[in-house]
Scaffold this active site. Structure first.
Site, PDB file in Angstrom:
ATOM      1  CB  CYS A   2      -0.710 -16.968   3.814  1.00 18.97           C
ATOM      2  SG  CYS A   2      -0.059 -15.289   3.799  1.00 18.97           S
ATOM      3  CB  ILE A  53       0.790  -8.580   1.515  1.00 22.82           C
ATOM      4  CG1 ILE A  53       1.001  -9.762   0.564  1.00 22.82           C
ATOM      5  CG2 ILE A  53       0.127  -7.423   0.769  1.00 22.82           C
ATOM      6  CD1 ILE A  53      -0.278 -10.319  -0.028  1.00 22.82           C
ATOM      7  N   GLY A  76      -5.137 -14.359   3.168  1.00 27.71           N
ATOM      8  CA  GLY A  76      -5.955 -13.443   2.393  1.00 27.71           C
ATOM      9  C   GLY A  76      -5.607 -11.990   2.638  1.00 27.71           C
ATOM     10  CD  GLU A  77      -4.417  -7.142   0.428  1.00 31.71           C
ATOM     11  OE1 GLU A  77      -4.004  -5.969   0.477  1.00 31.71           O
ATOM     12  OE2 GLU A  77      -4.185  -7.904  -0.529  1.00 31.71           O
TER      13      GLU A  77
END
Length: 321
Positions: A2, A53, A76-77
């Site tokens: 993102c 996501i 991020g994640e």
């Protein structure tokens, strides 16, 4: 992937221009084509370009806490977010999304900057505390996700890419001779530096705090530890390989958490081939792989990509190489 960006007023209370935020967000649209969101008050403007996501329909950013005193934008994640979410609910936190983004926010509400010790993931995020008039930014331990900034006497700018800040400055950036030399010496800048004068990057494993009154803190929260030679134990090779296999398998497992299909970039090298094999053999026989070929023969590894795909006896191991 993102894109996040923002502008903080320093020392003077004044609304941030929505047009400037819109321009910064548009400059990062390639990082987040699914949707865009923003938060503005009399001190700060936050913008996010989202690639969805997790929680596709309910995870729009910026995200706030229960009383809307904290706001977050995130790139991020967080791979261990389900476990963290469960613990935070037990502590009384109320969630209105199913995202890992909101988990970071409530964890920060609970632990302040120590929240970073609990996050297993790749991330760059910004949290605005509207009560303290304080902005908190952080980057993951190894710097997978980028985060740049520019500090001026009256404003603080930040973004996932420098071009977002360039897009609202009515000037051409000047090269920094030291940062520029690093590119040709190391192929990249040393942590914290950029090729441009007055533009910096938050180094890996660092957080940054800045208040409305201009108080500025940039501080590391983690560093790689190396044991001394007399502290290293002599383990059998079989034990070392078994432990490495366990760690790799677990790392792959938690990275497959998503509400969209997960693919694998298969370069043809040992690392991507090994990780792709772990995914296929232990988790997902419908895995799609992707690869890139080059006209320059010395750079091209497409033959190894094809060999990797061909070696699989399972026809469901499809490739778009």
């Amino acid at each position: 992937m993102c894109g996040i960006s923002g502008i903080l007023n320093l020392k003077e209370k004044a609304p941030i221009s929505p047009d400037q935020l819109r321009v910064m967000s548009f400059a990062l649209k390639h990082r987040g084509p699914d949707e865009a969101g923003a938060y503005l008050d009399d001190y700060i403007g936050l913008a996010q370009s989202r690639l969805s996501i997790i929680d596709l329909s309910g995870g729009s950013q910026p995200i706030h806490n229960e009383d809307k005193s904290l706001w977050i934008i995130f790139n991020g994640e967080i791979f261990n977010y389900p476990e963290l979410r469960e613990e935070l609910i037990k502590l009384g936190h109320k969630f209105y999304t199913h995202t890992d983004t909101e988990v970071i926010l409530h964890l920060y509400e609970e632990k302040n900057e120590e929240c970073l010790f609990y996050l297993n993931g790749q991330f760059a995020f910004a949290i605005w505390n509207s009560k303290k008039k304080e902005l908190f930014l952080a980057r993951d331990r190894t710097g997978i996700l980028p985060l740049f900034f520019r500090l001026e006497s009256d404003k603080f700018y930040f973004a996932s890419e420098l071009k977002a800040i360039f897009s609202i400055k009515n000037e051409n950036p000047n090269f920094d001779p030291i940062g520029f030399e690093q590119i040709f010496t190391f192929w990249t800048n040393l942590p914290g530096d950029t090729p441009f004068k007055d533009y910096k990057e938050i180094p890996p494993a660092h957080f940054l705090k800045i208040n409305f009154d201009g108080k500025f803190i940039l501080k590391p929260y983690w560093q790689l530890q190396f044991k001394k030679e007399n502290e290293i134990k002599d383990f059998p090779i079989s034990e070392i390989t078994d432990r490495a296999s366990e760690l790799l398998t677990d790392a792959v497992r938690i990275r497959l958490r998503a509400d969209v299909p997960v693919g694998s970039y298969l370069s043809g090298g040992l690392d991507s081939s090994g990780l792709t094999t772990i995914v296929k053999k232990k988790f997902n026989n419908e895995l799609r792989t992707f690869g890139i070929s080059f006209e320059e023969e010395s750079f091209d590894e497409s033959s190894f990509q094809k060999l990797m795909v061909k070696s699989s006896s399972d026809k469901s191991f499809r490739s778009l190489c």
